[in-house]
Scaffold this active site. Structure first.
Site, PDB file in Angstrom:
ATOM      1  N   SER A   1       0.861  -1.184   0.000  1.00 35.66           N
ATOM      2  CA  SER A   1       0.000   0.000   0.000  1.00 35.66           C
ATOM      3  C   SER A   1       0.899   1.236   0.000  1.00 35.66           C
ATOM      4  O   SER A   1       2.126   1.116   0.094  1.00 35.66           O
ATOM      5  CB  SER A   1      -0.868   0.007   1.253  1.00 35.66           C
ATOM      6  OG  SER A   1      -0.046   0.195   2.389  1.00 35.66           O
ATOM      7  N   LYS A   2       0.280   2.397  -0.063  1.00 37.20           N
ATOM      8  CA  LYS A   2       1.038   3.654  -0.084  1.00 37.20           C
ATOM      9  C   LYS A   2       1.972   3.756   1.118  1.00 37.20           C
ATOM     10  O   LYS A   2       3.090   4.225   1.011  1.00 37.20           O
ATOM     11  CB  LYS A   2       0.075   4.836  -0.068  1.00 37.20           C
ATOM     12  CG  LYS A   2      -0.130   5.399  -1.443  1.00 37.20           C
ATOM     13  CD  LYS A   2      -0.686   6.791  -1.380  1.00 37.20           C
ATOM     14  CE  LYS A   2      -0.969   7.252  -2.798  1.00 37.20           C
ATOM     15  NZ  LYS A   2      -2.108   8.126  -2.877  1.00 37.20           N
ATOM     16  N   ARG A   3       1.469   3.276   2.235  1.00 33.02           N
ATOM     17  CA  ARG A   3       2.239   3.287   3.479  1.00 33.02           C
ATOM     18  C   ARG A   3       3.600   2.599   3.290  1.00 33.02           C
ATOM     19  O   ARG A   3       4.601   2.961   3.890  1.00 33.02           O
ATOM     20  CB  ARG A   3       1.391   2.557   4.522  1.00 33.02           C
ATOM     21  CG  ARG A   3       1.969   2.337   5.876  1.00 33.02           C
ATOM     22  CD  ARG A   3       0.844   1.814   6.773  1.00 33.02           C
ATOM     23  NE  ARG A   3       0.283   0.558   6.263  1.00 33.02           N
ATOM     24  CZ  ARG A   3       0.761  -0.635   6.576  1.00 33.02           C
ATOM     25  NH1 ARG A   3       1.799  -0.746   7.361  1.00 33.02           N
ATOM     26  NH2 ARG A   3       0.201  -1.739   6.103  1.00 33.02           N
ATOM     27  N   HIS A   4       3.619   1.559   2.451  1.00 36.72           N
ATOM     28  CA  HIS A   4       4.849   0.794   2.248  1.00 36.72           C
ATOM     29  C   HIS A   4       5.768   1.409   1.201  1.00 36.72           C
ATOM     30  O   HIS A   4       6.898   0.995   1.041  1.00 36.72           O
ATOM     31  CB  HIS A   4       4.515  -0.617   1.723  1.00 36.72           C
ATOM     32  CG  HIS A   4       3.819  -1.463   2.709  1.00 36.72           C
ATOM     33  ND1 HIS A   4       2.559  -1.962   2.497  1.00 36.72           N
ATOM     34  CD2 HIS A   4       4.199  -1.916   3.927  1.00 36.72           C
ATOM     35  CE1 HIS A   4       2.200  -2.692   3.531  1.00 36.72           C
ATOM     36  NE2 HIS A   4       3.172  -2.676   4.412  1.00 36.72           N
ATOM     37  N   GLY A   5       5.240   2.314   0.425  1.00 41.86           N
ATOM     38  CA  GLY A   5       6.043   2.852  -0.672  1.00 41.86           C
ATOM     39  C   GLY A   5       5.511   2.413  -2.022  1.00 41.86           C
ATOM     40  O   GLY A   5       6.251   2.284  -2.976  1.00 41.86           O
TER      41      GLY A   5
END
Ligand code: GLU
Length: 464
Positions: free
Chosen positions: A240-244
């Site tokens: 997800s965005k959180r992970h990059g």
């Protein structure tokens, strides 16, 4: 076989790194087999597709140096062709008009649910007399999919995957408004583009079964599939965005080199022994689907950074200057002068040994343009003793005509001897005076790059 692969992104957002990896796999697979790599923009979702996203796809592919053969295909432009195939299948009796209203479909699904079955279309109009058709309803066209038997895909990554045909309902090919469905468009395009190998995320595996039924109905050869596991975050959860899960341009803005990105991404889910750093030529030689893993690869930014540092060291000074120019001019809020460019070009040798990203490189290089404010550690070196030592260096420099790196090193060593100091006691204040920081490439290299006049200016300013 003349291999033809394709990359088929939907321009509904940025090209995230999962998509970039899919493009890379297709590109390298095609190159390995001396085949073609095609691009198809799947822009049929008119609400969500944007020109900005299309541009971002082209930009990202260019940045990664993934050139495609032939002209890119825009799926929406081919809607008539897709519809034509649906009507052909209708004429051949392989598809049929379905007049069910949304309410009726919902009722069917509800009944299926109540009977403990998956919610599906019942095939109500499949064998019904078209004369019974209501006149006030615009029909959709559905494919007659086999109701018995099973379908097995020999997937190059997933292996043999089998689905019972009664698990699938009769899918819609053409909507009531005459627009083709995604499922139909993909099949017709892949067929017309002569695609032989479809390498894509395994989130499309279930679609493959539906798509194969369309191929069969059309009497077309079915391409070979390779459904690759998606990329997961470092914690093993879906990316997800959180992970990059950012767009490739975000990685460019973080100071990663495209070749590092390619090298890192191609290794994400594919391996060649323990090889970590690979040239494009090597990847072309080695890349095939047999070494693609079945389990999801995890994104590891530390590894990407490590690979990036390797490529930075390997990159020519001129290219590094070109790539870091944007970061430098942003910092300076102005263009580089010719003097600065010359210094940066010469200073890259030392700078690139330490930086892990282009941003780090630009940060470390800025003192070749302007002397930054002394940081907290550096300020501790502005003592009267240090100033006296620098004064001794200044006097010796003023007296010398030999301004090479080795001559400068000798000169500073002599000052150390004469003043009974360890070299480090002079080197560190010198570093601070020349760069504003306690960390930098070799001070002799820096003096050589700054040249005599600027070196003296900075040393004198330090003493004052
Ligand atoms: N447009 C699809 C996507 O972006 C890819 C479809 C395909 O590769 O068949 O996920």
């Amino acid at each position: 076989m003349n291999v033809v692969t394709r990359f088929a992104p939907s321009p509904t957002g940025f090209l995230h790194i999962g998509g970039a990896r899919t493009a890379l796999f297709n590109w390298f697979f095609a190159k390995h087999h001396q085949g073609k790599f095609l691009l198809r923009i799947e822009d049929t979702d008119r609400e969500r597709s944007t020109d900005v996203a299309v541009d971002a796809i082209f930009e990202s592919l260019k940045w990664l140096d993934l050139d495609f053969d032939d002209k890119p295909v825009f799926q929406f432009e081919r809607a008539n062709r897709h519809a034509e195939i649906a009507h052909d299948l209708l004429k051949q009796g392989k598809a049929y008009y379905c007049y069910c209203s949304p309410e009726e479909l919902e009722q069917m699904r509800e009944e299926a649910r109540q009977n403990g079955k998956p919610p599906r279309y019942s095939g109500f109009w499949r064998d019904r007399d078209p004369k019974l058709a209501p006149t006030n309803v615009k029909p959709v066209i559905r494919l007659k999919t086999p109701q018995t038997g099973e379908l097995t895909i020999e997937d190059l990554v997933q292996g043999s995957v089998c689905v019972q045909n009664n698990q699938l309902d009769d899918l819609v090919l053409l909507r009531a408004d005459g627009t083709p469905t995604y499922m139909l468009s993909v099949v017709v395009d892949d067929h017309d583009m002569n695609v032989t190998h479809i390498i894509r995320g395994d989130d499309h595996l279930t679609n493959a079964f539906r798509q194969i039924h369309i191929y069969h109905a059309c009497g077309w050869d079915v391409p070979i599939f390779a459904h690759i596991p998606l990329i997961h975050g470092p914690d093993g959860a879906k990316l997800s965005k959180r992970h990059g899960a950012l767009g490739t341009e975000a990685y460019r803005d973080m100071g990663f080199l495209p070749e590092a990105m390619c090298n890192y991404l191609i290794r994400l889910g594919w391996s060649h022994g323990d090889d970590e750093i690979m040239s494009r030529e090597q990847i072309i030689q080695w890349f095939d689907t047999d070494a693609i893993g079945k389990s999801p690869a995890r994104l590891d930014l530390a590894k990407l950074t490590h690979i990036n540092a390797h490529y930075l060291r390997e990159t020519s000074n001129q290219r590094l200057l070109d790539l870091s120019r944007e970061f430098l001019t942003t910092k300076l809020s102005r263009q580089l002068t010719t003097t600065e460019e010359t210094r940066l070009l010469r200073g890259m040798n030392g700078l690139k040994q330490r930086a892990k990203t282009l941003i780090e490189l630009a940060d470390a290089a800025i003192f070749y343009c302007v002397l930054p404010q002394l940081d907290d550690k550096a300020i501790k070196f502005t003592t009267p003793e240090a100033k006296a030592l620098i004064q001794a260096v200044v006097s010796n420099i003023e007296a010398t005509t030999d301004f090479t790196e080795s001559a400068l090193e000798n000169l500073v060593r002599q000052v150390a001897e004469q003043t009974n100091q360890k070299l480090g006691n002079i080197a560190q204040p010198l570093r601070v005076a020349l760069t504003g920081s306690t960390i930098s490439p070799s001070i002799f290299e820096i003096m050589d790059v700054l040249e005599k006049e600027e070196t003296l200016n900075r040393l004198k300013a330090f003493i004052k």
